[in-house]
Design a protein around this motif. Structure first.
Motif, PDB file in Angstrom:
ATOM      1  N   SER A 129       0.075  25.413  -8.105  1.00  0.00           N
ATOM      2  CA  SER A 129      -0.545  24.105  -8.277  1.00  0.00           C
ATOM      3  C   SER A 129      -1.448  23.786  -7.109  1.00  0.00           C
ATOM      4  O   SER A 129      -1.166  24.154  -5.967  1.00  0.00           O
ATOM      5  N   GLY A 130      -2.509  23.079  -7.426  1.00  0.00           N
ATOM      6  CA  GLY A 130      -3.428  22.662  -6.372  1.00  0.00           C
ATOM      7  C   GLY A 130      -2.917  21.414  -5.677  1.00  0.00           C
ATOM      8  O   GLY A 130      -1.804  20.965  -5.916  1.00  0.00           O
ATOM      9  N   GLU A 131      -3.746  20.837  -4.820  1.00  0.00           N
ATOM     10  CA  GLU A 131      -3.346  19.620  -4.117  1.00  0.00           C
ATOM     11  C   GLU A 131      -4.432  18.579  -4.259  1.00  0.00           C
ATOM     12  O   GLU A 131      -5.603  18.903  -4.445  1.00  0.00           O
ATOM     13  N   SER A 132      -4.025  17.323  -4.200  1.00  0.00           N
ATOM     14  CA  SER A 132      -5.041  16.275  -4.195  1.00  0.00           C
ATOM     15  C   SER A 132      -4.681  15.244  -3.144  1.00  0.00           C
ATOM     16  O   SER A 132      -3.505  15.066  -2.805  1.00  0.00           O
ATOM     17  N   ALA A 133      -5.694  14.570  -2.641  1.00  0.00           N
ATOM     18  CA  ALA A 133      -5.463  13.586  -1.583  1.00  0.00           C
ATOM     19  C   ALA A 133      -4.904  12.295  -2.186  1.00  0.00           C
ATOM     20  O   ALA A 133      -5.024  12.054  -3.384  1.00  0.00           O
ATOM     21  N   VAL A 134      -4.282  11.481  -1.350  1.00  0.00           N
ATOM     22  CA  VAL A 134      -3.716  10.215  -1.818  1.00  0.00           C
ATOM     23  C   VAL A 134      -4.515   9.052  -1.210  1.00  0.00           C
ATOM     24  O   VAL A 134      -4.681   8.984   0.010  1.00  0.00           O
ATOM     25  N   VAL A 135      -4.996   8.182  -2.077  1.00  0.00           N
ATOM     26  CA  VAL A 135      -5.667   6.983  -1.581  1.00  0.00           C
ATOM     27  C   VAL A 135      -4.595   6.040  -1.051  1.00  0.00           C
ATOM     28  O   VAL A 135      -3.664   5.686  -1.772  1.00  0.00           O
ATOM     29  N   LYS A 136      -4.722   5.620   0.191  1.00  0.00           N
ATOM     30  CA  LYS A 136      -3.626   4.879   0.839  1.00  0.00           C
ATOM     31  C   LYS A 136      -3.736   3.384   0.594  1.00  0.00           C
ATOM     32  O   LYS A 136      -3.809   2.590   1.528  1.00  0.00           O
ATOM     33  N   ARG A 137      -3.799   3.009  -0.668  1.00  0.00           N
ATOM     34  CA  ARG A 137      -3.902   1.589  -0.987  1.00  0.00           C
ATOM     35  C   ARG A 137      -3.211   1.371  -2.324  1.00  0.00           C
ATOM     36  O   ARG A 137      -3.311   2.197  -3.229  1.00  0.00           O
ATOM     37  N   ALA A 138      -2.485   0.283  -2.424  1.00  0.00           N
ATOM     38  CA  ALA A 138      -1.757   0.016  -3.674  1.00  0.00           C
ATOM     39  C   ALA A 138      -2.341  -1.199  -4.377  1.00  0.00           C
ATOM     40  O   ALA A 138      -2.878  -2.099  -3.735  1.00  0.00           O
ATOM     41  N   LEU A 139      -2.224  -1.182  -5.701  1.00  0.00           N
ATOM     42  CA  LEU A 139      -2.636  -2.324  -6.512  1.00  0.00           C
ATOM     43  C   LEU A 139      -1.388  -2.952  -7.115  1.00  0.00           C
ATOM     44  O   LEU A 139      -0.548  -2.254  -7.677  1.00  0.00           O
ATOM     45  N   VAL A 140      -1.272  -4.267  -6.966  1.00  0.00           N
ATOM     46  CA  VAL A 140      -0.180  -4.985  -7.613  1.00  0.00           C
ATOM     47  C   VAL A 140      -0.785  -5.889  -8.679  1.00  0.00           C
ATOM     48  O   VAL A 140      -1.611  -6.752  -8.364  1.00  0.00           O
ATOM     49  N   ILE A 141      -0.397  -5.677  -9.942  1.00  0.00           N
ATOM     50  CA  ILE A 141      -0.937  -6.493 -11.029  1.00  0.00           C
ATOM     51  C   ILE A 141       0.050  -7.614 -11.323  1.00  0.00           C
ATOM     52  O   ILE A 141       1.142  -7.376 -11.837  1.00  0.00           O
ATOM     53  N   GLY A 142      -0.309  -8.810 -10.977  1.00  0.00           N
ATOM     54  CA  GLY A 142       0.576  -9.953 -11.183  1.00  0.00           C
ATOM     55  C   GLY A 142       1.029 -10.532  -9.856  1.00  0.00           C
ATOM     56  O   GLY A 142       1.516  -9.806  -8.991  1.00  0.00           O
TER      57      GLY A 142
END
Lengths: 260, 128, 663
Positions: free
Chosen positions: C134-147
């Motif tokens: 499997s390859g790798e992907s970067a993680v965007v270090k920001r979260a979205l909270v809906i509500g």
């Protein structure tokens, strides 16, 4: 659109003029209708037990006859309406009843609930329209305070009858407005009048009908209008006798100017 | 007929599943004939599930239920207490000598005002 | 020549009681390619895993079939086991002989035969497996909270506390949700505002948190670690950056007849308004349906009065796009509509109210300043009757089949508060069952009865009607076997709660699954309760199922912990089972790209040799391995059979089917 008209036993005999008012009003409103040929009694009560088939047959015959005429079945009486609509629902959805009823009747083509059953009031609301009626009224019953009485059979069970909101119906109030009068709201318009029990236990019918008529009067009603001959009988004979009870066709005919 | 068989038949004819009842009592809270019943609508559902058919068959509620279907309309679980009452009444009337009204007595009841609808429905409810 | 090892698990008696595991192992040993076949009590245990590891080393296994529970349970476990013994993890196949065999059969002979067939099928597939990486992907270090109710607020605060950036997107003009409307909270009776507003302020002041109110999610693309989200910032006709919340505009607005949503429509508000005193952001908003200036160009008083020029009647919706590593769904609930419950008179009588309306009637910041009066004539009610389970536990089609869980406790709370503040008021409660599991909950309910003398009546109400100025509540008293009628001044309905309707749309956008009641489904009912089955989507609060505030806050924090765990990683391992296109078969028709929910497929023009020195340029599909989630939609849609899924190729699936059909 064509309607097969089903007056029912009471309105055909005891209360002939109410049937007549109904017909004259239909003519005035330009509705295309014809009485069902050789109609039979609907049975008066819907046979609830799942194993009752024979007692549903007369209703099926009427329904099948309307199908043959390629017409909707127009009913005038709440009880007839109730029985025919529920039996029709059985013929559509209950395999056992449909099979047995068709075996008994041996029609050319099996009946499978194709006919649409329409109450006279539904016709006024959905096919003619209360606005049209308002226009056709020549003697508006201005200033009259009238309480609608639905009873049970028109409304319940709503799952099958799909007539109106079972706890907060409005069709008769709309009708009252259309003929120029003022509807009176009171909480017992869908409460039972005592029904057939009045024949064997008058005391119960008196209790029930008095409760309804008292409440209507307390809320200012000068008249009660109903769509069921049995309700009309109970409210008149067993009610408080302080308020006259009318069949809706009579008030309709009066407003349309076709009542003799 | 054996008692259990009667219970089975009554349940079948009622077309309703008493086990769905959650014992909330809404049927009896709505019933307009409540005060004229010895066994109440919710008890019909409970007793039929327990198989206590004798009690039900002797109940005077069979003849005071107005068949107004208010209990059926309002049940939050889709149970139909009125159908159980009707099925028990049918069972009583279908038994030998079970008719509660005879054809011969009907003419005496006829008067100027009484609608056919009343006579027919009464007869259908109380005679097999 | 392949060397396959088969390992049959008993799962204690879970499998072994219905499947003859020894026989399964024995029969499968005879399959071509199988060199060792073992059975063991708990294959997932340390000893069981050692058994597999040793066999790999001893026999030089090229592939492993484990006949055990569902791959959802232990596929990852056994892949790790094999990897540690030097085998490629994708050379492991699981035959599910528990959920799909032993648990659903009774007859041992039948179940054993089926287990053998499932084992054969797995062996057949394994023979066509190829090692995958499997390859790798970067993680965007920001979260979205809906509500932005209490669930979203708590999740956001915890994520921010761990040092990650987080955006709250809330559809109404302020955060706070339903909790902001409550008066007191059970079981300790502290005031909702006193414990909620500090958290709201924390959100506003936290540099890591960006609050976007009056905003909706427009679209979501991407996958775990790399979501691209479009957010519609609806026009509020007031510049959020300029408005100071002074409230001058509200005083001057001549159009004052809008229904005040925050007070459940019990009173009115001007066309320009701040929802409530502690609203976050403390910024005004204009209701365009009601604003005279926006509707017919006449007025403009608020703009004239505003000292900071914040009013902008021409403001338009704006769509912004942001990237996130994780998404928390915290869309909350609303009480159901009561149109199917006219027997209680909600639509006919003003003094029949819902419990949430009662919260506002009792709240010091509510329409009657906390003085409990009835809506019709503003008189103090002397008899109050509560009806529980209005639309809950209802399978008739009128209501909801589930228990709304919070009503028993808040009704006890209301009853108690009323008896405390207005001791001469009679309080009745109609109930079916009183359900109070929870710390100090039953004690709380009993206090209402024993200390405050609230009259609990076991039975449901059949009808509410008006007579002589009283609301007559007619119902069953099942304990006394009576039908009672209670003349009341106020009737309070504990309406069932349902997920906020916006959740359906959001679930579709984030491809999270939803149940028949519109509650979001968790990845595992017991073991993964805050994760959606879709990677990177987390569930917080009532959107997952009815729950009260303490439970919601626990879940919100649990949810935040999961998000933090994800965002703490720099790289995520991608799914190795990705799709790829056979360029020789691909016609470039675009069907696969159209069905791909992740936007993983693009097209390139490629030169192909035709022979005889000729070439042609064709448009062919290529799959971005980092984006593909291996759902397989493209393989089904591809009309020319060019799309295939690694690890689940058409050939492998057919081999499985053949093995099952072959007797």
């Amino acid at each position: 659109m064509k309607f097969s008209y089903y007056p029912g036993c009471t309105l055909k005999t005891k209360a002939k003029e109410l049937d007549l008012y109904g017909r004259k009003s239909l003519e005035k409103l330009g509705v295309d209708f014809e009485e069902v040929k050789e109609w039979q009694c609907c049975g008066a009560v819907y046979p609830v037990s799942r194993d009752e088939v024979a007692t549903k047959l007369s209703a099926v015959r009427t329904l099948a006859s309307a199908k043959q005429e390629n017409a909707k079945l127009l009913t005038l009486c709440s009880a007839c309406h109730h029985v025919l609509k529920r039996v029709n629902d059985d013929m559509k959805n209950d395999d056992n009843i449909r099979l047995k009823a068709n075996n008994y009747l041996g029609l050319d083509e099996p009946y499978q609930g194709e006919t649409e059953v329409v109450h006279y009031l539904e016709l006024l609301r959905d096919y003619v329209g209360f606005d049209k009626i308002k226009e056709a009224v020549v003697n508006p019953l201005k200033g009259q305070k009238i309480a609608a009485y639905y009873g049970c059979l028109l409304l319940r069970p709503s799952e099958t009858l799909k007539f109106d909101n079972p706890e907060n119906p409005s069709i008769i109030e709309e009708f009252i407005k259309a003929i120029g009068a003022t509807p009176v709201k009171y909480p017992f318009s869908n409460e039972c009048c005592g029904a057939y029990v009045s024949a064997t236990n008058k005391e119960i019918a008196v209790k029930k009908s008095t409760k309804v008529t008292d409440s209507a009067v307390a809320n200012g009603a000068e008249k009660i209008v109903t769509a069921c001959p049995l309700c009309m009988y109970n409210l008149t004979e067993n009610g408080n006798k302080k308020v006259p009870v009318y069949y809706f066709t009579e008030l309709l005919a009066e407003a349309l100017g076709v009542k003799e | 007929m054996e008692k259990n068989e009667i219970v089975r038949l009554v349940k079948e004819r009622s077309g309703t599943d008493a086990r769905k009842c959650m014992k909330c009592g809404k049927c009896s809270g709505r019933c307009p004939a409540y005060h004229d019943m010895d066994i109440k609508p919710h008890q019909f559902v409970s007793y039929i599930e327990k198989g206590e058919i004798d009690k039900l068959m002797q109940s005077k509620s069979l003849y005071t239920c107005l068949s107004c279907f208010a209990c059926v309309e309002r049940c939050p679980r889709g149970v139909a207490p009125a159908n159980v009452i009707e099925a028990v009444r049918q069972e009583v009337i279908r038994q030998q000598g079970g008719n509660k009204i005879m054809a011969e007595t009907v003419p005496s009841m006829i008067d100027e005002t009484i609608p056919q609808q009343l006579l027919v429905s009464m007869f259908r409810k109380l005679n097999k | 020549m392949q060397k396959i090892g088969v390992f049959v698990c008993w799962c204690g008696s879970n499998i072994a009681a219905t499947v003859d595991v020894k026989k399964v192992a024995e029969v499968l040993k005879a399959e071509p390619g199988v060199v060792i076949s073992e059975n063991y009590q708990y294959m997932c245990s340390e000893n069981g895993q050692a058994l597999i590891r040793n066999a790999i080393k001893e026999h030089g296994l090229t592939g492993v079939v484990v006949c055990s529970c569902s791959p959802r349970m232990h596929e990852a476990t056994f892949r790790k086991t094999c990897e540690s013994a030097g085998l490629n993890p994708y050379m492991v196949e699981i035959a599910n002989i528990r959920e799909q065999c032993s648990w659903i059969h009774k007859d041992i002979e039948e179940a054993t035969e089926k287990a053998i067939i499932l084992g054969r099928s797995a062996i057949a597939k394994l023979k066509l497996n190829a090692p995958l990486t499997s390859g790798e992907s970067a993680v965007v270090k920001r979260a979205l909270v809906i509500g932005g109710g209490i669930a979203g607020i708590q999740s956001a605060l915890d994520i921010a506390e761990a040092g990650f950036e987080v955006d709250i997107v809330e559809q109404s003009p302020t955060i706070g949700g339903n909790m902001a409307k409550l008066d007191k909270t059970f079981p300790t009776l502290d005031c909702a505002a006193c414990i909620l507003t500090p958290k709201m302020v924390d959100c506003a002041q936290n540099e890591k948190i960006d609050i976007m109110t009056f905003s909706e999610i427009e679209s979501v693309k991407g996958f775990v670690g790399n979501f691209k989200v479009q957010i519609r910032r609806k026009a509020r006709f007031v510049d959020e950056k300029k408005c100071t919340g002074c409230g001058e505009c509200m005083q001057k607005c001549p159009s004052k007849k809008g229904l005040n949503d925050f007070n459940m429509g019990l009173n009115t508000r001007p066309a320009i308004y701040i929802p409530f005193a502690q609203a976050i952001p403390n910024v005004a908003i204009i209701d365009p349906e009601q604003c005279l200036k926006i509707k017919n160009g006449k007025c403009g008083l608020c703009a004239m009065k505003c000292n900071v020029n914040a009013i902008d009647y021409t403001q338009k919706d704006e769509i912004i796009e942001r990237e996130y590593g994780a998404i928390v769904v915290a869309t909350g609930y609303k009480p159901i509509s009561l149109e199917n419950f006219n027997e209680y008179g909600y639509s006919s009588y003003k003094d029949v109210v819902t419990s949430l309306e009662l919260e506002r009637l009792m709240n010091a910041a509510g329409p009657s300043d906390g003085h409990l009066v009835r809506p019709s004539d503003h008189k103090e009610p002397k008899v109050i009757t509560f009806i529980q389970c209005v639309g809950s536990r209802d399978t008739s089609g009128c209501g909801k089949p589930y228990c709304s869980k919070i009503c028993c406790m808040y009704t006890a709370k209301h009853a108690m508060l009323i008896r405390e503040k207005y001791p001469d008021t009679e309080v009745h409660v109609f109930y079916i069952d009183v359900r109070t599991p929870g710390k100090n909950y039953d004690e709380f309910f009993r206090r209402a009865v024993e200390q405050y003398g609230v009259d609990y009546i076991k039975g449901m109400v059949g009808k509410v009607y008006e007579e002589n100025g009283k609301l007559m509540v007619q119902g069953s008293d099942l304990i006394n076997n009576e039908q009672v009628v209670i003349p009341s001044d106020l009737v309070v309905l504990a309406a069932a709660i349902e997920p906020n309707p916006s959740v359906r749309n959001i679930a579709t956008m984030v491809t999270a699954s939803i149940d028949t009641n519109n509650f979001l489904t968790e990845a595992h009912a017991k073991l993964r309760p805050v994760e959606s089955p879709t990677a990177g989507i987390f569930l917080s609060g009532v959107c997952q199922g009815p729950k009260d505030i303490p439970e919601t806050v626990s879940q919100a924090s649990a949810c935040a912990a999961k998000v933090i765990g994800l965002l703490a990683k720099d790289k995520l391992k991608c799914n190795a089972c990705v799709s790829h296109s056979d360029e020789m078969l691909c016609t470039g028709c675009s069907v696969c790209a159209n069905v791909c929910p992740y936007g993983a497929i693009t097209y390139v023009d490629k030169e192909f040799r035709l022979g005889g020195g000729k070439t042609e340029v064709r448009r062919v599909a290529t799959v971005n391995d980092a984006v593909c989630q291996g759902c397989g939609a493209c393989t089904v849609a591809c009309p020319s059979g060019a799309m295939d899924l690694k690890g689940f190729s058409n050939k492998q699936i057919m081999a499985e089917v053949d093995a099952i059909c072959k007797r």
